[in-house]
Scaffold this motif. Structure first.
Motif, PDB file in Angstrom:
ATOM      1  N   ARG A 292       0.969  -1.247   0.019  1.00  0.00           N
ATOM      2  CA  ARG A 292       0.079  -0.042  -0.011  1.00  0.00           C
ATOM      3  C   ARG A 292       1.026   0.999  -0.083  1.00  0.00           C
ATOM      4  O   ARG A 292       1.854   1.326   0.844  1.00  0.00           O
ATOM      5  N   VAL A 293       0.680   2.126  -0.978  1.00  0.00           N
ATOM      6  CA  VAL A 293       1.858   3.032  -1.249  1.00  0.00           C
ATOM      7  C   VAL A 293       1.121   4.626  -0.946  1.00  0.00           C
ATOM      8  O   VAL A 293      -0.036   4.787  -1.124  1.00  0.00           O
ATOM      9  N   VAL A 294       2.091   5.329  -0.125  1.00  0.00           N
ATOM     10  CA  VAL A 294       1.878   6.401   0.293  1.00  0.00           C
ATOM     11  C   VAL A 294       2.780   7.624  -0.441  1.00  0.00           C
ATOM     12  O   VAL A 294       3.974   7.329  -0.100  1.00  0.00           O
ATOM     13  N   ALA A 295       2.448   8.225  -1.174  1.00  0.00           N
ATOM     14  CA  ALA A 295       3.364   9.235  -2.186  1.00  0.00           C
ATOM     15  C   ALA A 295       3.231  10.625  -1.371  1.00  0.00           C
ATOM     16  O   ALA A 295       2.315  11.337  -1.116  1.00  0.00           O
ATOM     17  N   VAL A 296       4.878  10.897  -1.101  1.00  0.00           N
ATOM     18  CA  VAL A 296       4.685  12.461  -0.235  1.00  0.00           C
ATOM     19  C   VAL A 296       5.321  13.370  -1.156  1.00  0.00           C
ATOM     20  O   VAL A 296       6.831  13.083  -1.784  1.00  0.00           O
ATOM     21  N   ASP A 297       4.901  14.585  -1.369  1.00  0.00           N
ATOM     22  CA  ASP A 297       5.815  15.552  -2.363  1.00  0.00           C
ATOM     23  C   ASP A 297       5.133  16.894  -1.870  1.00  0.00           C
ATOM     24  O   ASP A 297       4.104  16.904  -1.055  1.00  0.00           O
ATOM     25  N   ILE A 298       5.485  17.791  -2.526  1.00  0.00           N
ATOM     26  CA  ILE A 298       5.195  19.262  -1.959  1.00  0.00           C
ATOM     27  C   ILE A 298       4.522  19.746  -3.405  1.00  0.00           C
ATOM     28  O   ILE A 298       3.954  20.958  -3.384  1.00  0.00           O
ATOM     29  N   VAL A 299       4.497  19.062  -4.288  1.00  0.00           N
ATOM     30  CA  VAL A 299       4.144  19.607  -5.868  1.00  0.00           C
ATOM     31  C   VAL A 299       2.772  18.858  -5.959  1.00  0.00           C
ATOM     32  O   VAL A 299       2.738  17.304  -6.234  1.00  0.00           O
TER      33      VAL A 299
ATOM     34  N   LYS B 127      -2.357   8.646 -10.511  1.00  0.00           N
ATOM     35  CA  LYS B 127      -2.576   7.992 -11.612  1.00  0.00           C
ATOM     36  C   LYS B 127      -1.834   6.688 -11.716  1.00  0.00           C
ATOM     37  O   LYS B 127      -2.429   5.911 -12.455  1.00  0.00           O
ATOM     38  N   TYR B 128      -0.537   6.602 -11.271  1.00  0.00           N
ATOM     39  CA  TYR B 128       0.048   5.204 -11.470  1.00  0.00           C
ATOM     40  C   TYR B 128       0.059   4.409 -10.314  1.00  0.00           C
ATOM     41  O   TYR B 128       0.949   3.648 -10.060  1.00  0.00           O
ATOM     42  N   GLY B 129      -1.087   4.468  -9.405  1.00  0.00           N
ATOM     43  CA  GLY B 129      -1.382   3.580  -8.490  1.00  0.00           C
ATOM     44  C   GLY B 129      -1.183   3.908  -6.963  1.00  0.00           C
ATOM     45  O   GLY B 129      -1.391   2.852  -6.020  1.00  0.00           O
ATOM     46  N   ALA B 130      -0.625   5.070  -6.688  1.00  0.00           N
ATOM     47  CA  ALA B 130      -0.651   5.348  -5.149  1.00  0.00           C
ATOM     48  C   ALA B 130      -1.951   5.286  -4.494  1.00  0.00           C
ATOM     49  O   ALA B 130      -2.876   5.746  -5.110  1.00  0.00           O
ATOM     50  N   ASP B 131      -1.970   4.936  -3.285  1.00  0.00           N
ATOM     51  CA  ASP B 131      -3.202   4.577  -2.577  1.00  0.00           C
ATOM     52  C   ASP B 131      -3.565   5.894  -1.710  1.00  0.00           C
ATOM     53  O   ASP B 131      -4.508   6.201  -1.838  1.00  0.00           O
ATOM     54  N   TYR B 132      -2.385   6.735  -1.470  1.00  0.00           N
ATOM     55  CA  TYR B 132      -2.632   7.849  -0.669  1.00  0.00           C
ATOM     56  C   TYR B 132      -1.660   8.603  -0.992  1.00  0.00           C
ATOM     57  O   TYR B 132      -0.388   8.411  -1.356  1.00  0.00           O
ATOM     58  N   THR B 133      -1.919   9.877  -0.887  1.00  0.00           N
ATOM     59  CA  THR B 133      -0.943  11.067  -1.031  1.00  0.00           C
ATOM     60  C   THR B 133      -0.799  11.942   0.004  1.00  0.00           C
ATOM     61  O   THR B 133      -2.120  12.215   0.626  1.00  0.00           O
ATOM     62  N   VAL B 134       0.239  12.530   0.354  1.00  0.00           N
ATOM     63  CA  VAL B 134       0.512  13.519   1.254  1.00  0.00           C
ATOM     64  C   VAL B 134       1.183  14.969   0.783  1.00  0.00           C
ATOM     65  O   VAL B 134       2.268  14.653  -0.004  1.00  0.00           O
ATOM     66  N   ASN B 135       0.643  16.058   0.765  1.00  0.00           N
ATOM     67  CA  ASN B 135       1.379  17.280   0.239  1.00  0.00           C
ATOM     68  C   ASN B 135       1.976  17.872   1.338  1.00  0.00           C
ATOM     69  O   ASN B 135       1.253  18.392   2.403  1.00  0.00           O
ATOM     70  N   ALA B 136       3.352  17.639   1.552  1.00  0.00           N
ATOM     71  CA  ALA B 136       4.015  17.933   2.856  1.00  0.00           C
ATOM     72  C   ALA B 136       4.033  19.459   2.989  1.00  0.00           C
ATOM     73  O   ALA B 136       4.453  19.747   4.268  1.00  0.00           O
ATOM     74  N   SER B 137       3.736  20.311   2.048  1.00  0.00           N
ATOM     75  CA  SER B 137       3.761  21.529   2.384  1.00  0.00           C
ATOM     76  C   SER B 137       2.370  22.172   2.956  1.00  0.00           C
ATOM     77  O   SER B 137       2.337  23.261   3.386  1.00  0.00           O
ATOM     78  N   LYS B 138       1.441  21.154   2.959  1.00  0.00           N
ATOM     79  CA  LYS B 138       0.306  21.643   3.411  1.00  0.00           C
ATOM     80  C   LYS B 138      -0.367  20.774   4.625  1.00  0.00           C
ATOM     81  O   LYS B 138      -1.332  21.340   5.489  1.00  0.00           O
ATOM     82  N   GLU B 139      -0.024  19.622   4.894  1.00  0.00           N
ATOM     83  CA  GLU B 139      -0.172  18.472   5.845  1.00  0.00           C
ATOM     84  C   GLU B 139       0.813  18.361   6.636  1.00  0.00           C
ATOM     85  O   GLU B 139       1.803  18.306   6.530  1.00  0.00           O
TER      86      GLU B 139
ATOM     87  N   GLN C 207       2.734  15.673   8.293  1.00  0.00           N
ATOM     88  CA  GLN C 207       2.925  14.292   7.839  1.00  0.00           C
ATOM     89  C   GLN C 207       2.830  13.087   8.882  1.00  0.00           C
ATOM     90  O   GLN C 207       2.111  12.182   8.726  1.00  0.00           O
ATOM     91  N   LEU C 208       3.199  13.628  10.043  1.00  0.00           N
ATOM     92  CA  LEU C 208       3.151  12.648  11.078  1.00  0.00           C
ATOM     93  C   LEU C 208       1.581  11.918  11.776  1.00  0.00           C
ATOM     94  O   LEU C 208       1.335  11.011  11.647  1.00  0.00           O
ATOM     95  N   SER C 209       0.745  13.210  11.479  1.00  0.00           N
ATOM     96  CA  SER C 209      -0.454  13.053  11.738  1.00  0.00           C
ATOM     97  C   SER C 209      -1.218  12.354  10.821  1.00  0.00           C
ATOM     98  O   SER C 209      -2.182  11.350  10.948  1.00  0.00           O
ATOM     99  N   THR C 210      -0.830  12.602   9.507  1.00  0.00           N
ATOM    100  CA  THR C 210      -1.355  11.897   8.421  1.00  0.00           C
ATOM    101  C   THR C 210      -1.179  10.535   8.159  1.00  0.00           C
ATOM    102  O   THR C 210      -1.930   9.622   8.134  1.00  0.00           O
ATOM    103  N   TYR C 211       0.173   9.968   8.810  1.00  0.00           N
ATOM    104  CA  TYR C 211       0.649   8.792   8.734  1.00  0.00           C
ATOM    105  C   TYR C 211      -0.189   8.018   9.909  1.00  0.00           C
ATOM    106  O   TYR C 211      -0.692   6.814   9.769  1.00  0.00           O
ATOM    107  N   ARG C 212      -0.316   8.539  11.059  1.00  0.00           N
ATOM    108  CA  ARG C 212      -1.107   7.902  12.127  1.00  0.00           C
ATOM    109  C   ARG C 212      -2.582   7.539  11.619  1.00  0.00           C
ATOM    110  O   ARG C 212      -3.022   6.488  12.166  1.00  0.00           O
ATOM    111  N   ILE C 213      -3.247   8.360  10.879  1.00  0.00           N
ATOM    112  CA  ILE C 213      -4.584   8.140  10.332  1.00  0.00           C
ATOM    113  C   ILE C 213      -4.492   6.972   9.295  1.00  0.00           C
ATOM    114  O   ILE C 213      -5.345   6.269   9.445  1.00  0.00           O
ATOM    115  N   LEU C 214      -3.548   7.268   8.507  1.00  0.00           N
ATOM    116  CA  LEU C 214      -3.485   6.158   7.389  1.00  0.00           C
ATOM    117  C   LEU C 214      -3.135   4.785   8.265  1.00  0.00           C
ATOM    118  O   LEU C 214      -4.063   3.676   7.871  1.00  0.00           O
TER     119      LEU C 214
END
Length: 225
Positions: free
Chosen positions: A184-191, A200-212, A214-221
């Protein structure tokens, strides 16, 4: 003098394959960012004169004495590891990239920015049917590196949660490979555009590190898993 001024286009003799070597007619060669660093003088080049180019794909033109498993006409690729000894502790434990005796394509020996390049038959790989020469050049580096990280180094298994930080060329390949491995793939970027590409290529979850956060997001996931 600028390092770039040290480079030129020249006619050079066609290499002659020695014992256990093949001569490859180059069909495609990638431009690794390390090549650009070398051109700009940011990476020292131990051999001069030198033909750069480490991500190479082509067709075998000629085989040297002792070559048994390859023949003229075979489609092959070669990469950064032009040769490794096969005898040191690193080679014997599947860590050839750390071999202290290694010779590197386009760095300590001539590479693929030429019509022909020679290489040890032991260190070229046949290109599968259906894979183009440009695709093969990418596989030698931008796909091979994340593949090794996910398999040998990280030992990702079916169902694992894998976070990929940075969805550039390597990161996007890593996300796709991890997905193919059943993770299960989490893609992290700021763009945001890169995150859209990851989805588009299969990531299950994405995290925009400039807005979210990250630690809280991973806990939720993880809780959702």
């Amino acid at each position: 003098m600028s390092p770039r001024n040290l480079f030129s286009i020249e006619d050079v003799p066609t290499p002659k394959p020695g014992y256990g070597e093949v001569l490859v007619r180059v069909k495609a060669v990638g431009v690794c960012h390390s090549d650009l660093h070398a051109i700009d003088g940011e990476i020292p080049v131990p051999k001069r004169p030198l033909i750069l180019g480490r991500e190479v794909a082509g067709v075998i033109e000629e085989v040297g004495e002792g070559v048994k498993d390859l023949k003229p006409g075979d489609r092959v690729a070669l990469s950064w590891l032009w040769w490794t000894c096969g005898r040191c502790e690193y080679c014997l434990t599947f860590r050839e990239n750390l071999c202290p005796n290694q010779i590197n394509t386009g760095y300590s020996t001539n590479g693929g920015y030429a019509e022909f390049v020679k290489a040890p038959a032991s260190h070229v790989l046949k290109i599968p049917d259906g894979v183009s020469f440009p695709e093969a050049t990418s596989c030698t580096d931008a796909a091979a590196m994340p593949y090794r990280a996910l398999t040998y180094a990280s030992k990702v298994e079916l169902g694992d949660l894998v976070a990929i930080f940075g969805i550039g060329g390597l990161g996007l390949n890593a996300a796709q490979i991890a997905k193919l491995m059943g993770a299960r793939v989490v893609a992290v970027d700021i763009v945001e555009e890169k995150l859209e590409l990851a989805r588009k290529y299969g990531a299950d979850y994405t995290v925009n590190a400039s807005k979210e956060d990250q630690l809280s997001t991973y806990r939720i996931l993880v809780e959702r898993m």
